[in-house]
Design a protein around this motif. Structure first.
Motif, PDB file in Angstrom:
ATOM      1  N   GLN A 212      62.306  29.674  57.779  1.00 38.21           N
ATOM      2  CA  GLN A 212      61.286  28.904  57.055  1.00 38.21           C
ATOM      3  C   GLN A 212      60.095  28.624  57.979  1.00 38.21           C
ATOM      4  OE1 GLN A 212      60.689  27.967  53.978  1.00 38.21           O
ATOM      5  NE2 GLN A 212      62.621  28.264  52.880  1.00 38.21           N
TER       6      GLN A 212
ATOM      7  N   ASN B 231      51.888  29.657  48.707  1.00 38.42           N
ATOM      8  CA  ASN B 231      52.714  30.084  47.565  1.00 38.42           C
ATOM      9  C   ASN B 231      51.842  30.347  46.340  1.00 38.42           C
ATOM     10  OD1 ASN B 231      55.140  29.955  48.925  1.00 38.42           O
ATOM     11  ND2 ASN B 231      55.636  27.889  48.225  1.00 38.42           N
TER      12      ASN B 231
ATOM     13  N   PRO C 118      52.112  36.536  39.372  1.00 38.11           N
ATOM     14  CA  PRO C 118      52.486  35.336  38.611  1.00 38.11           C
ATOM     15  C   PRO C 118      53.792  35.471  37.844  1.00 38.11           C
ATOM     16  CG  PRO C 118      50.768  36.530  37.456  1.00 38.11           C
ATOM     17  CD  PRO C 118      50.961  37.231  38.770  1.00 38.11           C
ATOM     18  N   ILE C 119      54.285  36.685  37.682  1.00 31.25           N
ATOM     19  CA  ILE C 119      55.479  36.896  36.864  1.00 31.25           C
ATOM     20  C   ILE C 119      56.713  37.172  37.716  1.00 31.25           C
ATOM     21  CG2 ILE C 119      56.532  38.376  35.076  1.00 31.25           C
ATOM     22  CD1 ILE C 119      54.258  36.497  34.077  1.00 31.25           C
ATOM     23  N   ALA C 120      56.606  38.090  38.665  1.00 33.92           N
ATOM     24  CA  ALA C 120      57.792  38.454  39.449  1.00 33.92           C
ATOM     25  C   ALA C 120      57.377  39.163  40.726  1.00 33.92           C
ATOM     26  CB  ALA C 120      58.716  39.359  38.633  1.00 33.92           C
TER      27      ALA C 120
ATOM     28  N   GLU D 121      48.290  38.769  33.451  1.00 35.81           N
ATOM     29  CA  GLU D 121      48.689  37.407  33.801  1.00 35.81           C
ATOM     30  C   GLU D 121      48.022  36.974  35.105  1.00 35.81           C
ATOM     31  OE1 GLU D 121      50.778  39.919  33.080  1.00 35.81           O
ATOM     32  OE2 GLU D 121      52.302  39.269  31.616  1.00 35.81           O
TER      33      GLU D 121
ATOM     34  N   ARG E 130      44.547  35.555  34.622  1.00 26.54           N
ATOM     35  CA  ARG E 130      44.536  34.153  34.160  1.00 26.54           C
ATOM     36  C   ARG E 130      44.869  33.210  35.308  1.00 26.54           C
ATOM     37  NH1 ARG E 130      47.856  32.128  29.203  1.00 26.54           N
ATOM     38  NH2 ARG E 130      46.273  30.495  29.207  1.00 26.54           N
ATOM     39  N   ARG E 131      45.929  33.570  36.050  1.00 25.58           N
ATOM     40  CA  ARG E 131      46.355  32.651  37.112  1.00 25.58           C
ATOM     41  C   ARG E 131      45.307  32.562  38.214  1.00 25.58           C
ATOM     42  NH1 ARG E 131      51.985  30.382  39.101  1.00 25.58           N
ATOM     43  NH2 ARG E 131      51.173  29.264  40.900  1.00 25.58           N
TER      44      ARG E 131
ATOM     45  N   ASP F 184      42.427  30.326  37.272  1.00 25.74           N
ATOM     46  CA  ASP F 184      42.744  28.900  37.419  1.00 25.74           C
ATOM     47  C   ASP F 184      42.792  28.500  38.896  1.00 25.74           C
ATOM     48  OD1 ASP F 184      43.797  26.302  36.154  1.00 25.74           O
ATOM     49  OD2 ASP F 184      45.242  26.723  37.751  1.00 25.74           O
TER      50      ASP F 184
ATOM     51  N   ARG G  70      42.605  24.981  41.645  1.00 28.89           N
ATOM     52  CA  ARG G  70      43.573  24.742  42.735  1.00 28.89           C
ATOM     53  C   ARG G  70      42.936  24.870  44.110  1.00 28.89           C
ATOM     54  NH1 ARG G  70      47.204  21.643  41.278  1.00 28.89           N
ATOM     55  NH2 ARG G  70      48.723  22.432  42.767  1.00 28.89           N
TER      56      ARG G  70
ATOM     57  N   ASP H 192      61.709  25.899  47.716  1.00 25.57           N
ATOM     58  CA  ASP H 192      61.175  27.169  47.191  1.00 25.57           C
ATOM     59  C   ASP H 192      61.738  27.466  45.793  1.00 25.57           C
ATOM     60  OD1 ASP H 192      59.585  27.681  49.400  1.00 25.57           O
ATOM     61  OD2 ASP H 192      61.044  28.996  50.378  1.00 25.57           O
TER      62      ASP H 192
ATOM     63  N   ASN I  64      60.045  25.207  43.252  1.00 23.92           N
ATOM     64  CA  ASN I  64      58.719  25.712  42.872  1.00 23.92           C
ATOM     65  C   ASN I  64      58.837  26.835  41.841  1.00 23.92           C
ATOM     66  OD1 ASN I  64      57.314  23.993  44.542  1.00 23.92           O
ATOM     67  ND2 ASN I  64      57.154  25.464  46.223  1.00 23.92           N
TER      68      ASN I  64
ATOM     69  N   ASP J  56      57.551  27.114  37.849  1.00 25.69           N
ATOM     70  CA  ASP J  56      56.691  28.180  37.342  1.00 25.69           C
ATOM     71  C   ASP J  56      57.335  28.983  36.213  1.00 25.69           C
ATOM     72  OD1 ASP J  56      54.869  27.255  39.114  1.00 25.69           O
ATOM     73  OD2 ASP J  56      54.571  29.127  40.187  1.00 25.69           O
TER      74      ASP J  56
ATOM     75  N   PRO K 126      53.773  29.436  34.465  1.00 26.96           N
ATOM     76  CA  PRO K 126      53.438  30.551  35.358  1.00 26.96           C
ATOM     77  C   PRO K 126      51.940  30.757  35.559  1.00 26.96           C
ATOM     78  CG  PRO K 126      54.035  31.380  33.206  1.00 26.96           C
ATOM     79  CD  PRO K 126      54.276  29.885  33.175  1.00 26.96           C
ATOM     80  N   ILE K 127      51.126  30.155  34.724  1.00 28.82           N
ATOM     81  CA  ILE K 127      49.679  30.396  34.805  1.00 28.82           C
ATOM     82  C   ILE K 127      48.942  29.217  35.433  1.00 28.82           C
ATOM     83  CG2 ILE K 127      47.566  30.842  33.454  1.00 28.82           C
ATOM     84  CD1 ILE K 127      49.573  33.222  33.621  1.00 28.82           C
ATOM     85  N   ALA K 128      49.212  28.012  34.961  1.00 31.40           N
ATOM     86  CA  ALA K 128      48.459  26.859  35.471  1.00 31.40           C
ATOM     87  C   ALA K 128      49.190  25.567  35.140  1.00 31.40           C
ATOM     88  CB  ALA K 128      47.059  26.820  34.863  1.00 31.40           C
ATOM     89  N   SER K 129      49.364  24.727  36.157  1.00 32.93           N
ATOM     90  CA  SER K 129      50.019  23.427  35.974  1.00 32.93           C
ATOM     91  C   SER K 129      49.276  22.563  34.978  1.00 32.93           C
ATOM     92  CB  SER K 129      50.065  22.663  37.298  1.00 32.93           C
ATOM     93  OG  SER K 129      50.904  23.311  38.201  1.00 32.93           O
TER      94      SER K 129
ATOM     95  N   GLU L 279      53.731  34.250  28.854  1.00 36.83           N
ATOM     96  CA  GLU L 279      53.931  34.535  30.268  1.00 36.83           C
ATOM     97  C   GLU L 279      55.201  33.856  30.771  1.00 36.83           C
ATOM     98  OE1 GLU L 279      51.137  33.306  28.902  1.00 36.83           O
ATOM     99  OE2 GLU L 279      49.374  34.418  29.608  1.00 36.83           O
TER     100      GLU L 279
ATOM    101  N   ARG M 100      58.326  35.906  30.219  1.00 39.89           N
ATOM    102  CA  ARG M 100      58.512  36.984  31.202  1.00 39.89           C
ATOM    103  C   ARG M 100      59.007  36.417  32.531  1.00 39.89           C
ATOM    104  NH1 ARG M 100      54.031  41.175  32.677  1.00 39.89           N
ATOM    105  NH2 ARG M 100      55.841  42.419  33.275  1.00 39.89           N
ATOM    106  N   ARG M 101      58.341  35.348  32.972  1.00 40.91           N
ATOM    107  CA  ARG M 101      58.704  34.798  34.280  1.00 40.91           C
ATOM    108  C   ARG M 101      60.124  34.221  34.260  1.00 40.91           C
ATOM    109  NH1 ARG M 101      55.456  32.747  39.386  1.00 40.91           N
ATOM    110  NH2 ARG M 101      57.260  32.049  40.554  1.00 40.91           N
TER     111      ARG M 101
END
Lengths: 246, 246
Positions: free
Chosen positions: A72, A109, A117-119, A130, A133-134, A137, A142, B106, B109, B113, B117-120, B130, B133-134
């Motif tokens: 870590q 992260n 954003p997906i995997a 995706e 979009r992420r 944002d 952020r 980790d 987190n 998501d 997965p896109i925005a908090s 999305e 998928r995630r």
């Protein structure tokens, strides 16, 4: 015996935060998977599969320091900060430095997830829509929130605005340098705009970059160039505001 | 003076990892934003905006311990572990416990998501496609990898497979309990399947749940029920494998 750093050989990634600390503090280390003429990757993978040690790390980077095998990123820096001149000696100072480092880890992260954003195990091209979009944002809300926070921490430091903690550099400053450098690589257009509000963060980036050992490291072959396999990736289509879908 | 825990009043969230440690170690604390008859939220928000302290946390949870104001969940636990019987006293043991905690962070987190997965800051309904998928990837690959790792750590512990570190419980065990409890709430179908491969992790969950102070806490009103505002959310459509889009 020098420390052994285990990390992927072709990217800066999370290993870079450790490399910067080792380089700045002039600590002898072997970058195991990058030794010239040797393939160190199998020994890293063997440690990860857990059959060779009772305290296997979940993922790289990890550092072998004598009998210790430390995983870590932030934990490795916590360890190095306790041994070398990379963090304050007081409990309050050590905790505050670590807290900032963990906040940097959170941004990192989120940067990773702008293109994945997906995997993690899928290709970027399989999550491109995706990602747009992420990333939009991230750029709009952020990144300004995180970087604005570090600007505020610098401005509020009672020992001056040159470093995050006290009057001397810590591993958190080295990491903030790397965060800014990475964001500039990944999102040059967005960062040009953002940096106007971040004079202290930008000055800290420059101050770290000009430290003699860091400058020498950055100019050396030990510094892997940013690329599209790492955490900070430059995909031009992610570096601009897009209209949000509903 | 008791410690002051600052966290959102209506969710378990990341604050719960701190609450479990405080409860198990029988440490006196005030859950500032949840005091009966008082609205503690404004004082939390004032600390976050940074004008009242020079070392503002980026986000809750944070803990006031005398003059210290400590942010970042894992950092708070590192502090508590150094003061109470929640972590080993040796450097090696403290680092290993913290490493495991950061790995749990980790996973947490990644759980967050699965529904965001896109925005908090957007609603779940605005990122539902999305999220499917995630979440499918999380269930199929990430959860088994993380939980399998903790199973391996328990199996490999030279002091026995009852706890993650040594022969006594640490804050990392309390957090692993919470992770399993949360995943059961969020993904009951997936977890039923997964748990067949995780006898030691499940036994650890049960062992922690039956510790007297933890059992009393879980049965009390101090334990906020899981809900769809927190990190572990139950959306039935996310709790099943879906065919991946290309």
């Amino acid at each position: 015996m020098p420390y052994e750093l285990y990390y992927w050989p072709s990217i800066q990634g999370r290993g870079e935060f450790v490399r910067l600390a080792l380089e700045d503090a002039d600590i002898a280390y072997v970058d195991v998977a990058r030794q010239p003429g040797k393939n160190g990757l199998p020994s890293m993978l063997r440690l990860l599969d857990g059959r060779e040690c009772v305290q296997p790390p979940f993922a790289p980077p990890f550092l072998r320091a004598g009998k210790l095998l430390i995983g870590q990123t932030a934990n490795i820096l916590l360890f190095l900060g306790s041994r070398y001149d990379l963090a304050p000696r007081t409990e309050a100072g050590r905790l505050w430095t670590h807290q900032l480092q963990l906040t940097i880890a959170d941004v990192v992260n989120e940067v990773h997830d702008t293109h994945h954003p997906i995997a993690s195990r899928l290709y970027y091209r399989d999550q491109r829509q995706e990602a747009r979009r992420r990333a939009a944002d991230f750029i709009a809300t952020r990144a300004p929130k995180y970087l604005g926070y570090f600007e505020q921490v610098l401005a509020g430091n009672p020992r001056g605005d040159k470093f995050l903690v006290g009057a001397r550099p810590t591993y958190a400053d080295l990491s903030l340098f790397q965060l800014v450098a990475g964001l500039r690589y990944a999102f040059p257009r967005a960062m040009t705009r953002l940096e106007r509000q971040l004079p202290l963060v930008v000055a800290l980036h420059d101050r770290v970059a000009s430290r003699p050992r860091i400058a020498a490291y950055l100019a050396s072959e030990r510094r892997i160039p940013f690329n599209e396999e790492g955490i900070f990736r430059h995909y031009p289509e992610l570096d601009r505001p897009v209209t949000r879908r509903r």
